[in-house]
Design a protein around this motif. Structure first.
Motif, PDB file in Angstrom:
ATOM      1  N   ALA A 216       0.821  -1.211   0.000  1.00 23.86           N
ATOM      2  CA  ALA A 216       0.000   0.000   0.000  1.00 23.86           C
ATOM      3  C   ALA A 216       0.856   1.263   0.000  1.00 23.86           C
ATOM      4  CB  ALA A 216      -0.926  -0.005   1.214  1.00 23.86           C
ATOM      5  N   ASP A 271      -3.859  -4.855  -7.346  1.00 19.84           N
ATOM      6  CA  ASP A 271      -5.206  -4.458  -7.762  1.00 19.84           C
ATOM      7  C   ASP A 271      -6.185  -4.555  -6.594  1.00 19.84           C
ATOM      8  OD1 ASP A 271      -4.292  -4.015 -10.283  1.00 19.84           O
ATOM      9  OD2 ASP A 271      -4.983  -5.937 -11.111  1.00 19.84           O
ATOM     10  N   SER A 274      -5.666  -1.593  -4.248  1.00 15.53           N
ATOM     11  CA  SER A 274      -6.231  -0.383  -4.844  1.00 15.53           C
ATOM     12  C   SER A 274      -7.746  -0.382  -4.761  1.00 15.53           C
ATOM     13  CB  SER A 274      -5.775  -0.265  -6.301  1.00 15.53           C
ATOM     14  OG  SER A 274      -6.372   0.838  -6.931  1.00 15.53           O
ATOM     15  N   THR A 275      -8.367  -1.547  -4.961  1.00 13.61           N
ATOM     16  CA  THR A 275      -9.831  -1.637  -4.922  1.00 13.61           C
ATOM     17  C   THR A 275     -10.357  -1.504  -3.503  1.00 13.61           C
ATOM     18  OG1 THR A 275      -9.738  -3.107  -6.838  1.00 13.61           O
ATOM     19  CG2 THR A 275     -11.800  -3.042  -5.619  1.00 13.61           C
ATOM     20  N   THR A 277      -8.824  -0.104  -0.833  1.00 13.21           N
ATOM     21  CA  THR A 277      -8.543   1.208  -0.252  1.00 13.21           C
ATOM     22  C   THR A 277      -9.207   2.339  -1.030  1.00 13.21           C
ATOM     23  OG1 THR A 277      -6.495   1.389  -1.531  1.00 13.21           O
ATOM     24  CG2 THR A 277      -6.343   0.430   0.681  1.00 13.21           C
ATOM     25  N   ARG A 279      -8.261   3.739  -3.738  1.00 10.96           N
ATOM     26  CA  ARG A 279      -7.256   4.680  -4.222  1.00 10.96           C
ATOM     27  C   ARG A 279      -6.859   4.287  -5.641  1.00 10.96           C
ATOM     28  NH1 ARG A 279      -2.654   5.351   0.302  1.00 10.96           N
ATOM     29  NH2 ARG A 279      -2.190   3.233  -0.433  1.00 10.96           N
ATOM     30  N   PRO A 281      -4.773   3.116  -8.827  1.00 13.02           N
ATOM     31  CA  PRO A 281      -3.593   2.242  -8.901  1.00 13.02           C
ATOM     32  C   PRO A 281      -2.332   3.029  -9.180  1.00 13.02           C
ATOM     33  CG  PRO A 281      -4.974   1.999 -10.849  1.00 13.02           C
ATOM     34  CD  PRO A 281      -5.745   2.845  -9.884  1.00 13.02           C
ATOM     35  N   SER A 282      -1.237   2.485  -8.743  1.00 11.60           N
ATOM     36  CA  SER A 282       0.054   3.153  -8.925  1.00 11.60           C
ATOM     37  C   SER A 282       0.466   3.157 -10.396  1.00 11.60           C
ATOM     38  CB  SER A 282       1.129   2.442  -8.089  1.00 11.60           C
ATOM     39  OG  SER A 282       2.404   2.950  -8.377  1.00 11.60           O
TER      40      SER A 282
END
Length: 383
Positions: A216, A271, A274-275, A277, A279, A281-282
Motif C-alpha cells: 500500500a 489491484d 487499490s480496490t 482502499t 485509491r 492504482p500506482s
C-alpha cells in the motif's frame, strides 16, 4: 442492631462458595514428555489455567511471535521471551497471567544467555529471522541458490540454539523456516535434533506485516518481474494457531508446510489493495532487476531498514507449489480477501472509510503439480 463480625464472615464465605460452585470445574491432566519429565495441567481452562508447559520463544519481538506468545499465554503456558531491546518486549508482559510471561535478555552469539533462557523449558520455538543486513548481522552469499543469507541468524544461530537445547534436556524443538527456504540451516538443526519440527509457512499477512502494508505504501517495489511472481499468502493468525497446536498434539517431526489456500500474483494483490482502499492504482514503472539491485545496494548506506538485494531476488521467485499440511494441525487456512479490509481500512480516506468492499477478478493460474483454488470472479462484501 449491631451485627457480629463472625456473622459477616459466615455470609461472605457462603457467597464465595456459591460463586465458586457456578464456575467451571477445574481439570487436571498428566503427560510424560520423551525426556520422562511430567507435565501436569490444572485449573479452569483459559487465561488463568496452568498447562504445565514451559516454553521459550526466540525471536519473541517479531511479527509472528507476538501472536504465538498471546495464544500460548491464553492456555496457561509459562513463556520465556528472550529480548535484546527491553522496550520491544513490553507488550508481551500482558499476554499471560501473573508470572507466566518471563522476559530475559539474550544474544544469539552468547551461549550462556541462551542456556539461561532454556534452563527450565520443555519446548523451544526458534522464530529468529532477518531479511535485511545490519552492522551486527552481515549478509553472506550462498552459492547453492545464488541468493544471500544471514549465516549468524539463519544457519549458525539455529545450530547453536539446538545444541544448547539438547544439552539442557529440551524435549521439543520447533524451527521456523519458509516455503522457499534454503535447507542448510534446517540440516544443521536436524543433525542435532533428529525429531525436530520444521515449519515452513509462505509469506504472512496481518496488522504489522511487510506484505499488504508495504504494497500500500511502496507499490513500485512489488512490480518487479512485471508483478507476475506467484505467491501463496497465509494469515499470521492461522500460522500462530498451528504453532500453538503443536504444543498439545502428539509429537510431529519433520517438515510442516503451511502455504496459503490460494496461489495469487503480485499484480492481483496490487489491484486488490487499490480496490479495497479506493485509491487509484500506482503508475510507477516496473524496474529492471539489475537497476533494483543497484538501488538496494546503495541503500546499505542508510541506518534504517530498506529493500535488500536478497529481497529483490526473492521478488522474482514463485512460491513452491507443495501441498499444505494444515490437516495435521487441525486448521483450515483463511483467504486473504476475508481479512483484507481489516488490515487495509487504515489507508482509506475519511470519506470512503465505511464504503462497501469490492474485490477484482482473481487471476487464473495454471499449476503443473497441484490444483489452485480459484474463487468467484467478483466478490462484494458489506463490512
Amino acid at each position: 442492631m449491631a451485627v457480629k463480625p463472625n456473622a459477616l464472615r459466615l455470609q461472605r464465605i457462603a457467597r464465595t462458595s456459591k460463586a465458586s460452585f457456578r464456575q467451571p470445574l477445574p481439570f487436571h491432566d498428566l503427560v510424560t514428555l520423551p525426556t520422562q519429565k511430567p507435565v501436569i495441567s490444572q485449573g479452569p481452562p483459559g487465561y488463568s489455567a496452568v498447562s504445565g508447559h514451559t516454553v521459550t520463544v526466540f525471536g519473541s519481538t517479531g511479527f509472528l511471535a507476538r501472536y504465538l506468545v498471546s495464544k500460548l499465554g491464553k492456555i496457561g503456558t509459562q513463556v520465556v521471551v528472550p529480548y535484546r531491546d527491553e522496550d520491544q518486549a513490553r507488550h508481551l508482559k500482558l499476554m499471560g497471567d501473573l508470572g507466566q510471561i518471563v522476559r530475559m535478555e539474550w544474544d544469539i552469539r552468547d551461549e550462556k544467555s541462551i542456556a539461561e533462557c532454556l534452563r527450565h523449558s520443555d519446548t523451544v520455538y526458534n522464530l529468529v529471522g532477518r531479511d535485511y543486513p545490519t552492522k551486527c548481522v552481515p549478509f553472506l552469499f550462498s552459492r547453492t541458490h545464488g541468493t544471500s543469507a544471514t549465516e549468524d541468524v539463519h544457519i549458525r544461530g539455529p545450530e547453536r540454539i539446538a545444541r544448547i537445547a539438547r544439552e539442557e534436556g529440551v524435549a521439543t524443538f520447533i524451527q521456523m523456516s519458509h516455503l522457499n527456504a534454503d535447507a542448510e540451516g534446517e540440516a544443521r538443526v536436524k543433525e542435532i535434533f533428529p525429531n525436530a519440527t520444521f515449519v515452513r509457512p509462505s509469506t504472512m499477512f496481518g496488522y504489522e506485516d511487510k506484505l499488504l502494508n508495504n504494497m500500500a505504501i511502496w507499490p513500485i517495489w512489488w512490480k518487479l518481474n512485471n508483478a507476475e511472481t506467484q505467491i501463496r499468502p497465509v494469515h499470521v493468525m492461522d500460522v500462530a494457531q498451528a504453532l500453538t497446536n503443536l504444543l498439545t498434539m502428539p509429537k510431529y517431526s519433520g517438515v510442516l508446510n503451511l502455504p496459503g489456500p490460494s496461489t495469487l500474483t503480485y499484480e492481483y494483490l496490487l489491484d486488490m489493495i487499490s480496490t479495497v482502499t479506493l485509491r487509484p492504482p500506482s503508475k510507477a514503472p516496473a524496474l529492471p532487476k539489475k537497476l533494483a539491485q543497484l538501488i538496494s545496494e546503495a541503500g546499505k548506506g542508510v541506518w534504517w531498514p530498506v529493500l535488500s538485494s536478497d529481497e529483490v531476488t526473492r521478488r522474482f521467485i514463485n512460491d513452491s507449489q507443495v501441498a499444505g499440511d494444515w490437516e495435521a494441525v487441525g486448521i483450515e487456512p483463511s483467504e486473504i480477501e476475508d481479512h483484507a479490509i481489516t488490515y487495509l481500512r487504515r489507508y482509506r480516506s475519511a470519506f470512503d472509510y465505511v464504503r462497501p468492499v469490492t474485490f477484482p477478478p482473481r487471476p487464473i493460474i495454471a499449476c503443473k503439480r497441484f490444483p489452485v483454488h480459484v474463487s468467484k470472479p467478483l466478490i462484494d462484501v458489506i463490512p
